[in-house]
Design a protein around this motif. Sequence first.
Motif: not given
Length: 503
Positions: A429-435
């Motif tokens: 269910h994680v649709v966007y990530t940024e680190v």
Amino acid sequence: MDAGSRWDAICVGAGITSLAFGAQVVKRHPGARILVIDKHGVPGGYATVFRRPKAGAAFDCSLHKLSGMGEGGNLRRIFANLGLDGELGLKVPADYFEACLPGGSIRFGNGVDAFRQALQDRFPHERAGLDRFFDEVAVHGRNGYHQFQMMDGTFEPDFAQLRYAHKHLKHVTLAQALAERINDPWLREILAATGIYVGGFAEDLGYLYFLHVVYATLTQGNAYVEGASQRLSDVLARRIVAAGGQVLLGTAVRKIIGDDAGKVRGVTTAKGDFYADRVYLNAAPHYALRTLFDDQPALGPVWRKLDNLKPSRSTTTVYLTTDAAPADLGLSSTETMVFACGADASRAARAGCASDEACERAYWRDSVMEVTNYHALDPDGGRIVCLNVLDAMAHWPERRSPAYKLKKARALNVLLERLYAAKPGLRGHVVYTEVSTPRTYERFTNNTDGAGYGAMVGTDLSGHVFHHAFPIAGVHFLSAWVAGPSYEAAFGYAEMKAKQWAA
Ligand SMILES: Cc1cc2nc3c(=O)[nH]c(=O)nc-3n(C[C@H](O)[C@H](O)[C@H](O)COP(=O)(O)OP(=O)(O)OC[C@H]3O[C@@H](n4cnc5c(N)ncnc54)[C@H](O)[C@@H]3O)c2cc1C
């Protein structure tokens, strides 16, 4: 010199301490004209958001808890003095945090009594140590919390308590003190977890200081600002501008201008020179001294003290959005601490950071990971969750290098897998990530080693007085590096400096 370039004071950096200072000065002295300059395009430093419209997200760079927001809290009092209560929507979370341990989880209600009771229920064999810890929070945490009022005479301490603290508590780390009071390594890890709020592990932080952090956050109440930290920064910036000041963004200060008599005269930027007899440095002191001052020999004594000012830890953060409300996917608390090991094992992992691999294991896998459910705090920001671990710059390669990109991908994978292990309903269910990495933090703020919380408040405080008797008259320091980490410390220190304005 045209009138537009002459100011009553110039702040280098528009971090929260500068903005809190400017707003408090113009409240006390309505005619004061303050120029705040920041290289970044929005005011606030860490107290900002960055937006990703396609992901429907406004990510808060730092804030998840304002301490001191309960009855009698310092920050609540300062907000009231500034008349901010009416302008800011505040959300008081029902929970403190949920501790996810390998064998299950514990939920802590938001308040010192609820936290204490839940720990006593779960660790009945540690009753004596817990009583001692919470008694020390109540007495010595309270004294530390009123440090600025102690300095200006509005808080009368019990001197016997201060003497006791100086002798028995000031020179031990949080790790040492907890080991003396508590046997269970999991309980020690839980008690030390909120060190992440101030950028330190148990072996880094002074015990006396940590007692004050617990007092500030739990006993004095906490809250979140609706609209995120940017809302707070914007409101303060508007106050400064409304009083005739200016917040000049996208403009790096290049040099501090001094005169032959050893007085500050202003600053140099690409947009011209600006003049004032007081310059407040919100930028990190190591960076400021190295790059903004020409007369390095005069700064020799300051550098010697600064050598003892250790930066707090930096952070690696995963910003993410989900395709459904996180609460519906099993993440219902506003904050979750995910634990991998007890205190002895996590500390041993950090002590053994001899290789990149060992550092990744120590900081990303074995130390506590903090999860903020921003959607539960303020759904208007989007379905946002942030994962934070304290980290160190030393094992991060240069930005943009292939090794850096690979490392970022590894960090993302490790932190996400920890999240899924703790909250399996989020998988898929994680649709966007940024680190963000320590290098990101350094790039945006010029903070030494990407430190997100100013100076480390350990047991050696000799470096913290680096700014006393500064050789160039009119130069002041105004940031987490002198105030201590947290918004509350920023406002408290800014209040003290604003009171000195007329002096
Ligand atoms: C991940 C994270 C989570 C946190 N969570 C919380 C929390 O929940 N609650 C809490 O109370 N605290 C929290 N903190 C701590 C808090 O955010 C910081 O203590 C505080 O924001 C630091 O503010 P500051 O005034 O020192 O300035 P900073 O935010 O460090 O800003 C310094 C500013 O100076 C500017 N600058 C630097 N050099 C120049 C130059 N040459 N010219 C112009 N401008 C320059 C930078 O661009 C920057 O805007 C958190 C910190 C981090 C990193």
